[in-house]
Write a protein that holds these residues in place. Structure first.
Motif, PDB file in Angstrom:
ATOM      1  N   LYS A  19     -13.744  -7.963  26.358  1.00  0.00           N
ATOM      2  CA  LYS A  19     -14.901  -7.932  27.173  1.00  0.00           C
ATOM      3  C   LYS A  19     -16.291  -8.845  26.036  1.00  0.00           C
ATOM      4  CE  LYS A  19     -15.021  -4.341  29.039  1.00  0.00           C
ATOM      5  NZ  LYS A  19     -14.431  -3.507  28.483  1.00  0.00           N
ATOM      6  N   SER A  20     -16.271  -8.013  25.573  1.00  0.00           N
ATOM      7  CA  SER A  20     -17.534  -9.109  25.147  1.00  0.00           C
ATOM      8  C   SER A  20     -17.180  -9.924  23.912  1.00  0.00           C
ATOM      9  CB  SER A  20     -18.295  -8.250  24.185  1.00  0.00           C
ATOM     10  OG  SER A  20     -19.416  -6.715  24.971  1.00  0.00           O
ATOM     11  N   SER A  21     -16.662  -9.347  23.450  1.00  0.00           N
ATOM     12  CA  SER A  21     -15.939 -10.752  21.888  1.00  0.00           C
ATOM     13  C   SER A  21     -15.623 -12.302  23.111  1.00  0.00           C
ATOM     14  CB  SER A  21     -14.624  -9.853  21.162  1.00  0.00           C
ATOM     15  OG  SER A  21     -14.550  -8.620  20.696  1.00  0.00           O
ATOM     16  N   SER A  37     -20.481  -1.361  20.641  1.00  0.00           N
ATOM     17  CA  SER A  37     -19.745  -1.687  22.069  1.00  0.00           C
ATOM     18  C   SER A  37     -20.847  -1.865  22.909  1.00  0.00           C
ATOM     19  CB  SER A  37     -19.390  -0.247  22.543  1.00  0.00           C
ATOM     20  OG  SER A  37     -19.974   0.540  22.075  1.00  0.00           O
ATOM     21  N   THR A  38     -20.673  -2.281  23.875  1.00  0.00           N
ATOM     22  CA  THR A  38     -21.773  -2.902  25.119  1.00  0.00           C
ATOM     23  C   THR A  38     -22.549  -1.588  25.654  1.00  0.00           C
ATOM     24  OG1 THR A  38     -20.324  -5.265  25.670  1.00  0.00           O
ATOM     25  CG2 THR A  38     -22.144  -4.069  27.086  1.00  0.00           C
ATOM     26  N   ILE A  39     -23.335  -0.984  25.751  1.00  0.00           N
ATOM     27  CA  ILE A  39     -24.127  -0.098  26.851  1.00  0.00           C
ATOM     28  C   ILE A  39     -24.811  -0.538  28.295  1.00  0.00           C
ATOM     29  CG2 ILE A  39     -26.034   1.697  26.177  1.00  0.00           C
ATOM     30  CD1 ILE A  39     -24.598   1.727  23.803  1.00  0.00           C
ATOM     31  N   TRP A  61     -22.211 -11.314  33.538  1.00  0.00           N
ATOM     32  CA  TRP A  61     -21.871 -10.327  33.695  1.00  0.00           C
ATOM     33  C   TRP A  61     -21.273  -9.279  33.230  1.00  0.00           C
ATOM     34  CZ3 TRP A  61     -26.665  -7.649  34.360  1.00  0.00           C
ATOM     35  CH2 TRP A  61     -27.882  -8.481  35.054  1.00  0.00           C
ATOM     36  N   ASP A  62     -21.421  -8.639  31.370  1.00  0.00           N
ATOM     37  CA  ASP A  62     -20.677  -8.418  30.690  1.00  0.00           C
ATOM     38  C   ASP A  62     -20.438  -6.633  30.365  1.00  0.00           C
ATOM     39  OD1 ASP A  62     -19.071  -7.483  29.062  1.00  0.00           O
ATOM     40  OD2 ASP A  62     -20.588  -7.976  26.701  1.00  0.00           O
ATOM     41  N   THR A  63     -19.738  -5.906  31.680  1.00  0.00           N
ATOM     42  CA  THR A  63     -19.604  -4.373  31.797  1.00  0.00           C
ATOM     43  C   THR A  63     -19.304  -3.488  30.953  1.00  0.00           C
ATOM     44  OG1 THR A  63     -17.623  -4.274  33.286  1.00  0.00           O
ATOM     45  CG2 THR A  63     -19.825  -5.050  34.027  1.00  0.00           C
ATOM     46  N   ALA A  64     -19.531  -2.134  30.163  1.00  0.00           N
ATOM     47  CA  ALA A  64     -19.376  -1.457  29.538  1.00  0.00           C
ATOM     48  C   ALA A  64     -17.902  -0.650  30.199  1.00  0.00           C
ATOM     49  CB  ALA A  64     -20.388  -0.675  29.700  1.00  0.00           C
TER      50      ALA A  64
END
Ligand code: GDP
Ligand code: MG
Length: 171
Positions: A19-21, A37-39, A61-64
């Motif tokens: 997702k973040s990538s 990793s996303t917090i 909004w990039d969620t964890a």
């Protein structure tokens, strides 16, 4: 001149599917093999120019994906206009998880939300376990946009976000 439309977009999916990538590729055209990793969640924006002088700005909004942040997700999807639900073509469990996110969105999010399903890591074709046709059939049955993407090679990343932009109600 021209018109600007803003939409809130949320990314959902199992941890480590990319997702973040995907967001980093879309917003900065970069890729990182060792992303932290996303917090909680991260917020970024990116704009897309469509034809006829129309600009779409996504507030992303990039969620964890971790279970311990699951209770926070409704906060991010509640006001979302669109969602990208991501799985990893090399992890069978990640498609099941994606389907459960889609169900949750269809029950709890805005009824007009535009949802795209992204089968990420398409560059890892030797390790593929999820059939393109199987995922596509599910997406078609469920009314989702569908792309296989690679944040690493940039394959279909702009196409994914542009097709969402084109499906948003612009009036
Ligand atoms: P998230 O937890 O869903 O946000 O996943 P990340 O974006 O943190 O990515 C998890 C891991 O997968 C990282 O090591 C990334 O470098 C890697 N990754 C993400 N997207 C791709 C891709 O398209 N191809 C490959 N080969 N690796 C990817
Ligand atoms: Mg992340």
């Amino acid at each position: 001149t021209g018109r600007l439309y803003q939409f809130k977009l949320v990314l959902l999916g199992e941890s480590a599917v990319g997702k973040s990538s995907l967001v980093l590729r879309f917003v900065k055209d970069q890729f990182d093999d060792y992303r932290e990793s996303t917090i909680g969640a991260a917020f970024l924006t990116q704009t897309i120019g469509l034809d006829n002088n129309t600009t779409v700005k996504f507030e992303i909004w990039d969620t964890a994906g971790q279970e311990r942040y699951k209770s926070l997700a409704p906060m991010y999807y509640r006001n979302a206009n669109c969602a990208v639900v991501v799985y990893d073509i090399t992890q069978a469990s990640s498609l099941e998880k994606a389907k459960s996110w889609v169900k949750e969105l269809q029950r709890q999010a805005d009824p007009n939300i535009v949802i795209a399903l992204a089968g990420n890591k398409s560059d890892l074709s030797a390790r593929r376990v999820i059939d393109t046709e199987e995922a596509k059939a599910y997406a078609d049955d469920t009314g989702l946009l569908f792309f296989e993407t690679s944040a690493k090679t940039a394959t279909n990343v702009n196409e994914l976000f542009t097709s969402i932009a084109r499906k948003m109600p612009l009036d």
